[in-house]
Design a protein around this motif. Structure first.
Motif, mmCIF file in Angstrom:
data_model
loop_
_atom_site.group_PDB
_atom_site.id
_atom_site.type_symbol
_atom_site.label_atom_id
_atom_site.label_comp_id
_atom_site.label_asym_id
_atom_site.label_seq_id
_atom_site.Cartn_x
_atom_site.Cartn_y
_atom_site.Cartn_z
ATOM 1 N N ALA A 193 4.265 3.810 -5.828
ATOM 2 C CA ALA A 193 4.359 4.543 -7.099
ATOM 3 C C ALA A 193 3.516 3.879 -8.186
ATOM 4 O O ALA A 193 2.832 4.559 -8.958
ATOM 5 C CB ALA A 193 5.814 4.650 -7.542
ATOM 6 N N ALA A 194 3.548 2.563 -8.257
ATOM 7 C CA ALA A 194 2.757 1.842 -9.256
ATOM 8 C C ALA A 194 1.269 2.006 -8.969
ATOM 9 O O ALA A 194 0.461 2.194 -9.890
ATOM 10 C CB ALA A 194 3.135 0.367 -9.273
ATOM 11 N N ALA A 195 0.888 1.952 -7.702
ATOM 12 C CA ALA A 195 -0.519 2.128 -7.330
ATOM 13 C C ALA A 195 -0.983 3.542 -7.662
ATOM 14 O O ALA A 195 -2.092 3.736 -8.175
ATOM 15 C CB ALA A 195 -0.720 1.834 -5.839
ATOM 16 N N GLU A 196 -0.141 4.529 -7.404
ATOM 17 C CA GLU A 196 -0.466 5.916 -7.763
ATOM 18 C C GLU A 196 -0.719 6.032 -9.256
ATOM 19 O O GLU A 196 -1.709 6.623 -9.681
ATOM 20 C CB GLU A 196 0.690 6.860 -7.393
ATOM 21 C CG GLU A 196 0.644 7.395 -6.014
ATOM 22 C CD GLU A 196 1.639 8.533 -5.804
ATOM 23 O OE1 GLU A 196 1.990 9.240 -6.774
ATOM 24 O OE2 GLU A 196 2.053 8.719 -4.655
ATOM 25 N N GLN A 197 0.196 5.483 -10.056
ATOM 26 C CA GLN A 197 0.083 5.585 -11.504
ATOM 27 C C GLN A 197 -1.189 4.899 -12.012
ATOM 28 O O GLN A 197 -1.897 5.438 -12.858
ATOM 29 C CB GLN A 197 1.320 4.987 -12.180
ATOM 30 C CG GLN A 197 1.362 5.234 -13.678
ATOM 31 C CD GLN A 197 1.307 6.715 -14.043
ATOM 32 O OE1 GLN A 197 1.926 7.560 -13.408
ATOM 33 N NE2 GLN A 197 0.537 7.041 -15.059
ATOM 34 N N GLU A 198 -1.502 3.731 -11.483
ATOM 35 C CA GLU A 198 -2.715 3.023 -11.902
ATOM 36 C C GLU A 198 -3.966 3.804 -11.503
ATOM 37 O O GLU A 198 -4.943 3.846 -12.255
ATOM 38 C CB GLU A 198 -2.752 1.617 -11.305
ATOM 39 C CG GLU A 198 -1.782 0.676 -11.985
ATOM 40 C CD GLU A 198 -1.870 -0.739 -11.431
ATOM 41 O OE1 GLU A 198 -2.994 -1.201 -11.115
ATOM 42 O OE2 GLU A 198 -0.814 -1.373 -11.317
ATOM 43 N N TYR A 199 -3.929 4.433 -10.339
ATOM 44 C CA TYR A 199 -5.059 5.249 -9.887
ATOM 45 C C TYR A 199 -5.258 6.423 -10.842
ATOM 46 O O TYR A 199 -6.385 6.698 -11.275
ATOM 47 C CB TYR A 199 -4.793 5.747 -8.461
ATOM 48 C CG TYR A 199 -5.952 6.483 -7.842
ATOM 49 C CD1 TYR A 199 -6.855 5.818 -7.018
ATOM 50 C CD2 TYR A 199 -6.159 7.845 -8.056
ATOM 51 C CE1 TYR A 199 -7.923 6.475 -6.438
ATOM 52 C CE2 TYR A 199 -7.226 8.517 -7.492
ATOM 53 C CZ TYR A 199 -8.103 7.822 -6.683
ATOM 54 O OH TYR A 199 -9.164 8.497 -6.115
ATOM 55 N N LYS A 204 -5.613 3.217 -1.219
ATOM 56 C CA LYS A 204 -5.032 2.742 0.036
ATOM 57 C C LYS A 204 -3.601 2.236 -0.162
ATOM 58 O O LYS A 204 -2.726 2.501 0.659
ATOM 59 C CB LYS A 204 -5.902 1.629 0.646
ATOM 60 C CG LYS A 204 -7.266 2.101 1.093
ATOM 61 C CD LYS A 204 -7.194 3.049 2.269
ATOM 62 C CE LYS A 204 -7.140 2.286 3.557
ATOM 63 N NZ LYS A 204 -7.166 3.146 4.747
ATOM 64 N N GLN A 205 -3.368 1.506 -1.259
ATOM 65 C CA GLN A 205 -2.027 0.985 -1.535
ATOM 66 C C GLN A 205 -1.056 2.141 -1.772
ATOM 67 O O GLN A 205 0.076 2.117 -1.312
ATOM 68 C CB GLN A 205 -2.060 0.040 -2.739
ATOM 69 C CG GLN A 205 -0.776 -0.716 -2.957
ATOM 70 C CD GLN A 205 -0.507 -1.778 -1.915
ATOM 71 O OE1 GLN A 205 -1.385 -2.185 -1.166
ATOM 72 N NE2 GLN A 205 0.709 -2.261 -1.848
ATOM 73 N N ALA A 206 -1.519 3.170 -2.479
ATOM 74 C CA ALA A 206 -0.663 4.323 -2.781
ATOM 75 C C ALA A 206 -0.363 5.154 -1.543
ATOM 76 O O ALA A 206 0.725 5.713 -1.413
ATOM 77 C CB ALA A 206 -1.321 5.202 -3.849
ATOM 78 N N LEU A 238 -15.325 1.158 -8.032
ATOM 79 C CA LEU A 238 -15.138 1.842 -6.746
ATOM 80 C C LEU A 238 -14.169 1.071 -5.853
ATOM 81 O O LEU A 238 -13.315 1.674 -5.194
ATOM 82 C CB LEU A 238 -16.485 2.026 -6.033
ATOM 83 C CG LEU A 238 -17.417 3.068 -6.643
ATOM 84 C CD1 LEU A 238 -18.781 3.027 -5.961
ATOM 85 C CD2 LEU A 238 -16.820 4.453 -6.556
ATOM 86 N N LEU A 239 -14.280 -0.247 -5.837
ATOM 87 C CA LEU A 239 -13.341 -1.065 -5.056
ATOM 88 C C LEU A 239 -11.920 -0.919 -5.595
ATOM 89 O O LEU A 239 -10.963 -0.858 -4.830
ATOM 90 C CB LEU A 239 -13.749 -2.540 -5.097
ATOM 91 C CG LEU A 239 -14.763 -2.998 -4.069
ATOM 92 C CD1 LEU A 239 -15.141 -4.455 -4.317
ATOM 93 C CD2 LEU A 239 -14.244 -2.830 -2.656
ATOM 94 N N GLN A 240 -11.799 -0.861 -6.910
ATOM 95 C CA GLN A 240 -10.475 -0.698 -7.515
ATOM 96 C C GLN A 240 -9.886 0.658 -7.135
ATOM 97 O O GLN A 240 -8.710 0.748 -6.764
ATOM 98 C CB GLN A 240 -10.606 -0.833 -9.033
ATOM 99 C CG GLN A 240 -9.296 -0.972 -9.748
ATOM 100 C CD GLN A 240 -9.481 -1.199 -11.241
ATOM 101 O OE1 GLN A 240 -10.582 -1.136 -11.777
ATOM 102 N NE2 GLN A 240 -8.398 -1.439 -11.925
ATOM 103 N N LEU A 241 -10.689 1.708 -7.207
ATOM 104 C CA LEU A 241 -10.218 3.041 -6.806
ATOM 105 C C LEU A 241 -9.798 3.039 -5.337
ATOM 106 O O LEU A 241 -8.734 3.552 -4.978
ATOM 107 C CB LEU A 241 -11.315 4.089 -7.021
ATOM 108 C CG LEU A 241 -11.574 4.526 -8.448
ATOM 109 C CD1 LEU A 241 -12.863 5.328 -8.531
ATOM 110 C CD2 LEU A 241 -10.400 5.325 -8.991
ATOM 111 N N TYR A 242 -10.638 2.450 -4.482
ATOM 112 C CA TYR A 242 -10.348 2.394 -3.052
ATOM 113 C C TYR A 242 -9.033 1.671 -2.784
ATOM 114 O O TYR A 242 -8.167 2.165 -2.061
ATOM 115 C CB TYR A 242 -11.498 1.704 -2.306
ATOM 116 C CG TYR A 242 -11.180 1.435 -0.856
ATOM 117 C CD1 TYR A 242 -11.350 2.417 0.107
ATOM 118 C CD2 TYR A 242 -10.690 0.195 -0.444
ATOM 119 C CE1 TYR A 242 -11.047 2.180 1.437
ATOM 120 C CE2 TYR A 242 -10.385 -0.045 0.882
ATOM 121 C CZ TYR A 242 -10.560 0.941 1.820
ATOM 122 O OH TYR A 242 -10.243 0.702 3.125
ATOM 123 N N SER A 243 -8.907 0.480 -3.378
ATOM 124 C CA SER A 243 -7.720 -0.335 -3.089
ATOM 125 C C SER A 243 -6.451 0.325 -3.617
ATOM 126 O O SER A 243 -5.420 0.310 -2.943
ATOM 127 C CB SER A 243 -7.880 -1.747 -3.635
ATOM 128 O OG SER A 243 -8.055 -1.745 -5.039
#
Length: 85
Positions: free
Chosen positions: A70-76, A34-36, A26-31
């Motif tokens: 863009a990288a944060a979006e892709q990882e999400y 937010k970054q994206a 959940l923290l990973q999804l949140y972060s």
């Protein structure tokens, strides 16, 4: 910032997961979200030192400093796809 349709679909999908992820996920999804959507975290986090949830969220987001939206979006997107199995 404008998000891609794939990211928007992943955000919607994250709300319909059959099983609630653990706190670390959940923290990973949140972060990543937010970054994206907002870019790098600013400030030192919550003013209340006993707000452990807010501090954990801020620290997780701050840990992504420098990652492109863009990288944060892709990882999400990839994380949500993995969680959907």
């Amino acid at each position: 910032m404008s998000q891609t349709p794939a990211f928007e679909a992943a955000v919607a999908a994250s709300k319909t997961l059959s099983e609630k992820p653990g706190n670390d996920v959940l923290l990973q999804l949140y972060s990543l979200y937010k970054q994206a959507t907002e870019g790098d975290a600013s400030g030192d986090g919550p003013a209340n030192p006993f707000d452990f949830v807010a501090k954990a969220k801020h620290d997780a987001w701050a840990g992504l400093k420098g990652k492109t939206t863009a990288a944060a979006e892709q990882e999400y997107i990839e994380l949500v796809a993995k969680l959907k199995g």
